[in-house]
Structure formats: structure tokens, C-alpha cells
Motif scaffolding. Structure first.
Motif: not given
Length: 109
Positions: A17, A20, A22, A26, A31, A42, A63
Motif C-alpha cells: 500500500t 499515507e 501517519k 484522526k 500528524r 508516513s 517522509e
């Protein structure tokens, strides 16, 4: 808690995958960041195949350690992969598991 190095020298690793962000929370959109560098974190799904066995791992990586566009099916090299066990309690429920983190994930094996 201590972390343990994972040897991938005989493994074949593919992106399962794409990376995205992390998230810490949420709901608020907060982040996760690398404590040492402040870089955003990520999560990348990796399929690791070694000795006839394949496993899927969700790996956290800064990242800054992702230099190319990583798409599902891309063979990759993983630098500095470590595993660490964790445990927490949420709403009276104890949870535990193993988290995975890498310094970098780059296209090509």
C-alpha cells in the motif's frame, strides 16, 4: 522498550500500500512526527517474502526517508527496519502488538 533490528538481506520486499500520513489523532488531524528530526511520519504497507513465507507489515517511516513515488507492486529496499513491542490501555481494554519503523524506503531492490 527496546527495539530489534530486522535483517532483510535474503528477503524480497514490495510495496503493498502506498505511503499515507501517519496520524496521532484522526479526529483532530494531528500528524505523527519524527521525534529526532521533526519530519512528518508516513505509513507504508510492505509485503516481505523470505524463505517461502510472505508477510504484510505496516511500517512507519519519516517522509524524508521516502525519496520516490512508491506504488503498490514496486520492489523496494528498506533501510534500518526495526520492530518494537507496545502495550496500552484504552477504555479499560489492554491492547498490545508490534510496531515497525524504518529509516528509509527506496524504490529498487
Amino acid at each position: 522498550m527496546p527495539s530489534f533490528k530486522i535483517d532483510l538481506s535474503t528477503a524480497v520486499v514490495f510495496v503493498a500500500t502506498a505511503p499515507e500520513p501517519k496520524m496521532v489523532n484522526k479526529k483532530t488531524g494531528e500528524r505523527a512526527v519524527d521525534r529526532e528530526t521533526g519530519a512528518g511520519m508516513s505509513t507504508v504497507g510492505l509485503l516481505v517474502s523470505d524463505e517461502g513465507e510472505g508477510n504484510l507489515y505496516q511500517v512507519a517511516v519519516p517522509e524524508t526517508g521516502i525519496t520516490e513515488t512508491l506504488t503498490p507492486g514496486t520492489p523496494v529496499s528498506v533501510v534500518g527496519l526495526k520492530a518494537r513491542d507496545w502495550e496500552n490501555e484504552f477504555n479499560g481494554q489492554k491492547r498490545h502488538g508490534i510496531s515497525f519503523r524504518a529509516v528509509a524506503i527506496t524504490a529498487g531492490s
